[in-house]
Design a protein around this motif. Sequence first.
Motif, PDB file in Angstrom:
ATOM      1  N   VAL A  46      56.149  53.029  65.061  1.00 61.39           N
ATOM      2  CA  VAL A  46      54.597  53.256  65.328  1.00 61.39           C
ATOM      3  C   VAL A  46      54.023  53.835  63.896  1.00 61.39           C
ATOM      4  O   VAL A  46      53.139  53.172  63.574  1.00 61.39           O
ATOM      5  CB  VAL A  46      54.502  54.492  66.536  1.00 61.39           C
ATOM      6  N   GLU A  47      54.579  54.824  63.410  1.00 65.50           N
ATOM      7  CA  GLU A  47      54.184  55.140  62.207  1.00 65.50           C
ATOM      8  C   GLU A  47      53.963  54.007  61.094  1.00 65.50           C
ATOM      9  O   GLU A  47      53.337  53.944  60.301  1.00 65.50           O
ATOM     10  CB  GLU A  47      55.035  56.222  61.631  1.00 65.50           C
ATOM     11  N   GLN A  48      55.053  53.070  61.044  1.00 66.12           N
ATOM     12  CA  GLN A  48      54.942  51.954  60.118  1.00 66.12           C
ATOM     13  C   GLN A  48      54.038  50.841  60.498  1.00 66.12           C
ATOM     14  O   GLN A  48      53.908  49.800  59.935  1.00 66.12           O
ATOM     15  CB  GLN A  48      56.502  51.328  60.001  1.00 66.12           C
ATOM     16  N   GLY A  49      53.284  51.038  61.632  1.00 64.08           N
ATOM     17  CA  GLY A  49      52.409  49.921  62.280  1.00 64.08           C
ATOM     18  C   GLY A  49      53.084  48.823  62.940  1.00 64.08           C
ATOM     19  O   GLY A  49      52.137  47.964  63.193  1.00 64.08           O
ATOM     20  N   TYR A  50      54.270  48.827  63.488  1.00 60.74           N
ATOM     21  CA  TYR A  50      54.710  47.926  64.342  1.00 60.74           C
ATOM     22  C   TYR A  50      54.019  48.059  65.703  1.00 60.74           C
ATOM     23  O   TYR A  50      53.723  49.014  66.207  1.00 60.74           O
ATOM     24  CB  TYR A  50      56.274  48.159  64.556  1.00 60.74           C
ATOM     25  N   ILE A  51      53.983  46.956  66.243  1.00 60.64           N
ATOM     26  CA  ILE A  51      53.155  46.831  67.575  1.00 60.64           C
ATOM     27  C   ILE A  51      54.446  46.317  68.542  1.00 60.64           C
ATOM     28  O   ILE A  51      54.781  45.330  68.520  1.00 60.64           O
ATOM     29  CB  ILE A  51      52.181  45.845  67.740  1.00 60.64           C
ATOM     30  N   ILE A  52      54.746  47.092  69.363  1.00 59.48           N
ATOM     31  CA  ILE A  52      56.156  46.951  70.436  1.00 59.48           C
ATOM     32  C   ILE A  52      55.385  46.489  71.693  1.00 59.48           C
ATOM     33  O   ILE A  52      54.805  47.344  72.412  1.00 59.48           O
ATOM     34  CB  ILE A  52      56.690  48.084  70.658  1.00 59.48           C
ATOM     35  N   LYS A  53      55.721  45.261  72.097  1.00 58.56           N
ATOM     36  CA  LYS A  53      55.109  44.443  72.900  1.00 58.56           C
ATOM     37  C   LYS A  53      56.238  44.704  74.496  1.00 58.56           C
ATOM     38  O   LYS A  53      55.722  44.618  75.272  1.00 58.56           O
ATOM     39  CB  LYS A  53      54.859  43.044  72.952  1.00 58.56           C
ATOM     40  N   ALA A  54      57.468  44.628  73.830  1.00 57.87           N
ATOM     41  CA  ALA A  54      58.746  44.776  74.955  1.00 57.87           C
ATOM     42  C   ALA A  54      59.849  45.170  74.210  1.00 57.87           C
ATOM     43  O   ALA A  54      60.154  45.048  72.996  1.00 57.87           O
ATOM     44  CB  ALA A  54      58.550  43.400  75.481  1.00 57.87           C
ATOM     45  N   VAL A  55      60.919  45.694  75.006  1.00 58.26           N
ATOM     46  CA  VAL A  55      61.974  46.216  74.580  1.00 58.26           C
ATOM     47  C   VAL A  55      63.206  45.621  75.475  1.00 58.26           C
ATOM     48  O   VAL A  55      62.969  45.631  76.771  1.00 58.26           O
ATOM     49  CB  VAL A  55      62.251  47.661  74.531  1.00 58.26           C
ATOM     50  N   VAL A  56      64.405  45.195  74.644  1.00 54.78           N
ATOM     51  CA  VAL A  56      65.421  44.604  75.499  1.00 54.78           C
ATOM     52  C   VAL A  56      66.444  45.848  75.280  1.00 54.78           C
ATOM     53  O   VAL A  56      66.696  45.707  73.956  1.00 54.78           O
ATOM     54  CB  VAL A  56      65.749  43.272  74.995  1.00 54.78           C
ATOM     55  N   SER A  57      67.173  46.070  76.199  1.00 54.29           N
ATOM     56  CA  SER A  57      68.184  47.303  75.941  1.00 54.29           C
ATOM     57  C   SER A  57      68.954  47.276  77.310  1.00 54.29           C
ATOM     58  O   SER A  57      68.773  46.670  78.189  1.00 54.29           O
ATOM     59  CB  SER A  57      67.363  48.668  75.610  1.00 54.29           C
ATOM     60  N   ASP A  58      70.030  48.190  77.030  1.00 53.91           N
ATOM     61  CA  ASP A  58      70.699  48.477  78.348  1.00 53.91           C
ATOM     62  C   ASP A  58      70.046  49.453  79.129  1.00 53.91           C
ATOM     63  O   ASP A  58      68.848  49.812  78.964  1.00 53.91           O
ATOM     64  CB  ASP A  58      72.037  48.964  77.787  1.00 53.91           C
ATOM     65  N   GLY A  59      70.515  49.647  80.206  1.00 52.81           N
ATOM     66  CA  GLY A  59      69.854  50.422  81.263  1.00 52.81           C
ATOM     67  C   GLY A  59      70.096  52.106  81.049  1.00 52.81           C
ATOM     68  O   GLY A  59      70.040  52.782  82.063  1.00 52.81           O
ATOM     69  N   PHE A  60      69.817  52.550  79.760  1.00 55.67           N
ATOM     70  CA  PHE A  60      70.069  53.820  79.172  1.00 55.67           C
ATOM     71  C   PHE A  60      69.118  54.674  80.155  1.00 55.67           C
ATOM     72  O   PHE A  60      68.181  54.489  79.977  1.00 55.67           O
ATOM     73  CB  PHE A  60      70.153  54.027  77.892  1.00 55.67           C
ATOM     74  N   LYS A  61      69.790  55.842  80.933  1.00 56.38           N
ATOM     75  CA  LYS A  61      68.920  56.567  81.642  1.00 56.38           C
ATOM     76  C   LYS A  61      67.704  57.370  80.790  1.00 56.38           C
ATOM     77  O   LYS A  61      68.018  58.051  79.943  1.00 56.38           O
ATOM     78  CB  LYS A  61      69.776  57.548  82.393  1.00 56.38           C
ATOM     79  N   GLY A  62      66.505  57.106  81.318  1.00 53.32           N
ATOM     80  CA  GLY A  62      65.733  57.920  80.798  1.00 53.32           C
ATOM     81  C   GLY A  62      64.635  57.043  79.767  1.00 53.32           C
ATOM     82  O   GLY A  62      63.620  57.411  79.328  1.00 53.32           O
ATOM     83  N   LEU A  63      65.240  55.991  79.055  1.00 49.98           N
ATOM     84  CA  LEU A  63      64.840  55.085  78.230  1.00 49.98           C
ATOM     85  C   LEU A  63      63.491  54.433  78.628  1.00 49.98           C
ATOM     86  O   LEU A  63      62.444  54.565  77.850  1.00 49.98           O
ATOM     87  CB  LEU A  63      65.487  54.131  77.492  1.00 49.98           C
TER      88      LEU A  63
END
Length: 206
Positions: A46-63
């Motif tokens: 976010v500080e670098q100005g990236y706009i994150i539309k979606a995230v692909v990850s494992d089901g890490f609890k709380g993420l």
Amino acid sequence: MLIDTTYWGLNFGVVVFKDAISNKFIWWHFIEQKLEDYKLGFKWCVEQGYIIKAVVSDGFKGLAKTLYPIAFQIFHMLRAVMAKLTRKPKSDARMELLALSKELCKLSSNDFINKLSKWQERHKYFLNEKTIDENGKWRYTHTRLQSANYTLKRNIAFLFAYESVENLPKTNNGLEGEFAHLKTKLRVHSGLKLENKMSLFHIILS
């Protein structure tokens, strides 16, 4: 954004963020507490100005909760279900649920949810069977099947984010392939001290 963590033994692991569009590594961090490491990475993006539309990850609890309202796509769900049902389940209910889970990447969300609901209805009596344990308490007889079913129900909202986000991968295969490549390179230098491994990792990803 593709994110995942990989380990080399017990004391060396790294969390990596990869831009799924440019196919470039944009951030990595040698892990300390994992969830906090992920938060640190998103803060940096976010500080670098990236706009994150979606995230692909494992089901890490709380993420997923941490990222809300960013779209979140879980992968490895089949692996999670298979761990509970085994590769060769014996009952009809287990075999059917495993077969359905293997179709996750082939079915639409509507089709999968419909088939899962029909499976739950078809085997509801089997699912709800109870027995008395050694302490005289009633317990579900088929606890691992119950757990596999609950895992799918609990994560259903995160299994089909790719349907609503353009160009979002269904899995993290693009990142896991990179991990395999990195581990091959690091094995060549298996005698390096930990700090030297970290330096080599930075060189490879940069």
